[in-house]
Design an enzyme around this catalytic site. Sequence first.
Site, PDB file in Angstrom:
ATOM      1  N   TYR A 154       0.871  -1.174   0.000  1.00  0.00           N
ATOM      2  CA  TYR A 154       0.000   0.000   0.000  1.00  0.00           C
ATOM      3  C   TYR A 154       0.910   1.226   0.000  1.00  0.00           C
ATOM      4  CZ  TYR A 154      -3.524   3.379   1.548  1.00  0.00           C
ATOM      5  OH  TYR A 154      -4.366   4.475   1.638  1.00  0.00           O
ATOM      6  N   HIS A 195     -12.554   0.853  -3.880  1.00  0.00           N
ATOM      7  CA  HIS A 195     -11.673   0.194  -4.839  1.00  0.00           C
ATOM      8  C   HIS A 195     -12.326  -1.099  -5.319  1.00  0.00           C
ATOM      9  CE1 HIS A 195      -7.817   2.494  -4.256  1.00  0.00           C
ATOM     10  NE2 HIS A 195      -8.504   2.906  -3.210  1.00  0.00           N
TER      11      HIS A 195
END
Length: 588
Positions: free
Chosen positions: A405, A576
Amino acid sequence: MRCIINMLMQRHGNLNSSYYFLCWRKIARDPRPFPGLCLVSKPPSPRYPKERASLLPRLAFADRPNRPFAASSDPSASGPLELAMGTGSPGARRASGPAASQSPKSPKKADFVAVAAATAGATDGANAAGAAPHGPELAATVQATMEAGAMSSDDGGLLRAAKRARKERPAMAGKAGDSANPTAAAEAEVEAGNPALGPGGAKSSPVRARKSRSKPNTAMVAAEGDLEDGSGGGGEEGAEAAALLRPREVKPKAKAKRGQKVEPLPQYTAALRKPPPPEGGPVLKILSWNVAGLRALLKKQPDAISSLVEREGVEVVCLQEHKLQDSHTAEVAGTMGLKGWYHHWACSTGKLGYSGVSVHTRTKPLSVVVGLGACAGSLEPDPEHELEGRVVTVELPSAHVVSVYVPNSGEGLKRLDYRINRWDGAFAKYIKGLEARGKPVIVTGDLNCAHHEIDIHAPKTNLRSAGFTVEERESFGRLLLGEVGLVDTFRALFPGTVAYTYFTRRFNCRAQNKGWRLDYFLTSGALMPSASTAAAGEAVSHADTADGAEAAPPILSTSWRVYDSWILQDVYGSDHLPLGLTLIQAAA
């Protein structure tokens, strides 16, 4: 004098045009002597009523001080002075000489300039001698100057005919008589005594000329021939008239394509996904999803993860932004519905409820690395990298799988410097260290960068938005795709297809398909399915590293190949979308 002017202004209604009005106002307000002013009454013409045409004034100013005022006492007087002053029909004024034809703006201003010049020339000598001409004496002086050759009506007629021949269409030339030579036709009408024509062959009531959109007509060609052989004129005036007859070179303008639809780029749909690979061979499926809070997702949809695993038959699940703490991971792992799986977590310790990634495997991995660690090339890793829980790496028999991430540059690009100058370099060095162990690498997760304009719905308005700045895109292409040599699997398989993986929850962007492609599957070049697809991926890499980046690492030997890179557009629960990668083992 001002009283007379004000009286004329109140009496005549045709003095309301901008130029005349400004001239009168200038005279009425300026108490100084009137420089080079000429007041001439206009004779009747078919364009103006007789009761108003006799007192229509025409003004002209000279650029010299102390010019005497002069007025013509005979309204019916005609001659070169009246032609220069613009008396008579508009056609006659246009044919009043080179001063009118050479005026850069309009015939009216040319008349003013011509009379001003003539008045100045006439009064210079008189002032030197101590006596300035007034009234009829000034008019006679100007007329004598013009007759001496300063303004030739013949030259004016020649230029007027050339202009007229250029503007008129062939049909209009045919109506006028001799279409082959409009100049000769105009002179013939003057010699015949046509009362509708003024000096120089101009008609009293002008016809608005239409611009020709076709090729030069025969009248133009014939008139130009007369000028070239000397019968229609000579010298500089003839050359100028011939130049007027030649068609102007106009650059072609791009035609507006009205009603023509621009072909949109193809959109990624489930129909583009490849069919399942043939049975019998080893298959490895990896699922990646930024869940934006795993506990909140499981609270709304307890089977959100397990249903995807069962439907897709995946072996590895990589999650980003789970926002959990170490004390919560065991509890949440039990509610995911992945019984018998192995769970590996990286949690943020510097900021609670922030970031965090995890990797879940069906089989036990060979090794697990949390964070960048010593592989980044330093004995003590950057604490800012490790405190936010952004990387988990598992080693499988076929490859290293990295769930990452990447830090966001933040609102106002507050962390842009940290992102491109510290994080990107350390992460690229970490991936190169993994490849140096002899296995290909699969990097997946939210990389917080829309690499190309096709990866964002509004590229022009987001050039300074976090995730699409020039600095982030350049660093992404130069380091990960250039120095490390990774390949964007989705863009390699679908080079011209629009697909997004992130949609803001505001403005109904997902329903309108206005998003960003921030989530990726990047793999080593050795995992690409064929030479053609690998070349496509390498072309993107070399395009981003053409400014002198290091060469790509040597190709690793492996029997696994990328079969498909897919996006699950029918799954909800986060801002997402989940995405996946299918690898198959090629026959030996």
